[in-house]
Design a protein around this motif. Structure first.
Motif, mmCIF file in Angstrom:
data_model
loop_
_atom_site.group_PDB
_atom_site.id
_atom_site.type_symbol
_atom_site.label_atom_id
_atom_site.label_comp_id
_atom_site.label_asym_id
_atom_site.label_seq_id
_atom_site.Cartn_x
_atom_site.Cartn_y
_atom_site.Cartn_z
ATOM 1 N N ALA A 112 -3.109 2.692 4.541
ATOM 2 C CA ALA A 112 -1.778 2.182 4.882
ATOM 3 C C ALA A 112 -1.654 0.734 4.434
ATOM 4 O O ALA A 112 -2.602 -0.048 4.526
ATOM 5 N N MET A 169 -6.493 0.446 9.020
ATOM 6 C CA MET A 169 -5.483 0.533 7.955
ATOM 7 C C MET A 169 -6.115 0.979 6.652
ATOM 8 O O MET A 169 -5.532 1.772 5.892
ATOM 9 N N ARG A 225 1.251 -2.102 9.123
ATOM 10 C CA ARG A 225 0.928 -1.543 10.432
ATOM 11 C C ARG A 225 1.893 -0.424 10.815
ATOM 12 O O ARG A 225 1.514 0.519 11.509
ATOM 13 N N LEU A 272 -6.776 4.651 6.875
ATOM 14 C CA LEU A 272 -5.533 5.410 6.837
ATOM 15 C C LEU A 272 -4.800 5.249 5.504
ATOM 16 O O LEU A 272 -3.760 5.887 5.295
ATOM 17 N N GLU A 309 3.257 1.701 8.763
ATOM 18 C CA GLU A 309 2.779 2.895 8.056
ATOM 19 C C GLU A 309 1.506 3.425 8.717
ATOM 20 O O GLU A 309 1.335 4.640 8.846
ATOM 21 N N ALA A 310 0.643 2.516 9.161
ATOM 22 C CA ALA A 310 -0.589 2.934 9.833
ATOM 23 C C ALA A 310 -0.268 3.685 11.118
ATOM 24 O O ALA A 310 -0.903 4.696 11.451
ATOM 25 N N LYS A 324 0.931 7.274 10.196
ATOM 26 C CA LYS A 324 -0.172 8.130 9.755
ATOM 27 C C LYS A 324 -1.123 8.456 10.911
ATOM 28 O O LYS A 324 -1.666 9.562 10.985
#
Length: 331
Positions: free
Chosen positions: A315, A310, A318, A313, A320-321, A324
């Motif tokens: 983010a 995360m 999770r 990334l 959003e992770a 991406k």
């Protein structure tokens, strides 16, 4: 010199002394041989028991040494007769064992007509594995998930693996990559390799299985609950499917002595093999705990790896992770 015939050094010395000095008494033998009276008397008694000393016909109450040509030949004949008796006893014992094994085999519980046998309890599983290992001719294929193996499991496997390898049986074993981080499991895998076994590792592996000579397989009844026991089957269709699954896993696994290109080092996307597999497992809907079991790592390790991903990334969640990671082609 005559120990093979049951004559120790003291006994042989007394016998030789009487052959050389037929009229020697106990005191004379003590002086000649330099040994105590008790040892001389004990040796005389034993020589009488072995028929190497007999009563003298010329001097009643005295003993005479029987010539080696007669006495030692008599000892040899006795030993031959004793050996023959023991061989006959051994043959009878082997017959009795064979009958007992056949009778006990008929008493084995939970065996159905399809050749599948349910093994409940560690003792039952270990006994069956010992029998299968003893009868091995060619190879044993094994998949060991869960990373670190218990010390009890390693200790139980060691004598079976050692004996099989010494007989020239080929042992092929796949562990999870996380096993490389456990000193005991790693040491055992290296020990197997040194004896001629082949060991590979993979980030994710199928459930535990042992396949003996590609004809008999032992698998857990329920991989999620090992207390239910194991299933031992010789059904050709099931065994063939398990062999194919093993071979697919073996082909993608990495030898123990080689460095996993996508595990200890990053690939072109900047991911390790474990990180990539973790993302896929979590994206499929698995919980952290379930993903950890599949990877053979602890829940704490899963959360540490995910936190690091995360951060990379950038983010904040999770979800959003996951987005991406998919945009980057990591999934």
């Amino acid at each position: 010199m005559l120990e093979a015939l049951g004559l120790d050094s003291a006994l042989e010395s007394v016998y030789r002394g009487l052959l050389q000095y037929p009229d020697a008494g106990v005191d004379d033998l003590c002086a000649l041989l330099g040994i105590g009276e008790a040892e001389v008397r004990s040796s005389l008694d034993r020589l009488v028991d072995m028929d190497l000393l007999q009563s003298s016909r010329e001097c009643p109450g005295m003993l005479r040494a029987v010539s080696p040509a007669v006495g030692l030949e008599l000892i040899l004949r006795r030993q031959e007769a004793d050996l023959l008796r023991r061989q006959e006893e051994l043959a009878r014992s082997k017959e009795a064992v064979a009958r007992a094994v056949a009778e006990f085999a008929e008493l084995r519980p939970n065996t159905d007509v399809d050749g599948a046998e349910r093994l409940v309890g560690m003792d039952a599983i270990q006994s069956r594995l010992e029998q299968l290992a003893r009868d091995l001719d060619h190879d044993c294929l094994a998949i060991m998930p869960g990373g670190a193996q218990s010390q009890a499991s390693l200790d139980a496997s060691r004598p079976l693996d050692k004996e099989a390898l010494h007989r020239g049986v080929q042992l092929l074993t796949v562990y999870q990559d996380s096993a490389r981080n456990d000193p005991s499991t790693l040491a055992y895998a290296r020990w197997m390799s040194e004896l001629g076994g082949q060991v590979r590792t993979s980030p994710v592996v199928p459930p535990r299985m042992l396949i003996f000579d590609r004809t008999t397989a032992v698998v857990p009844i329920n991989p999620a609950n090992t207390r239910l026991g194991a299933l031992c089957t010789s059904a050709p269709g099931i065994v063939a499917s398990l062999v194919a699954l093993f071979e697919q896993t073996w082909e993608t696994a990495v030898p123990l002595g080689a460095e996993r290109r996508n595990d200890s080092r990053e690939d072109t996307d900047g991911l390790t093999a474990t990180e990539r597999q973790l993302l896929k497992l979590l994206a499929s809907g698995m919980t952290d705990e379930a993903a950890g079991k599949r990877l053979g790592v602890s829940l704490r390790t899963v959360r540490r790896l995910m936190a690091a991903l995360m951060e990379r990334l950038d983010a904040t969640s999770r979800f959003e992770a996951g987005l991406k990671a998919a945009q980057k082609g990591w999934l």
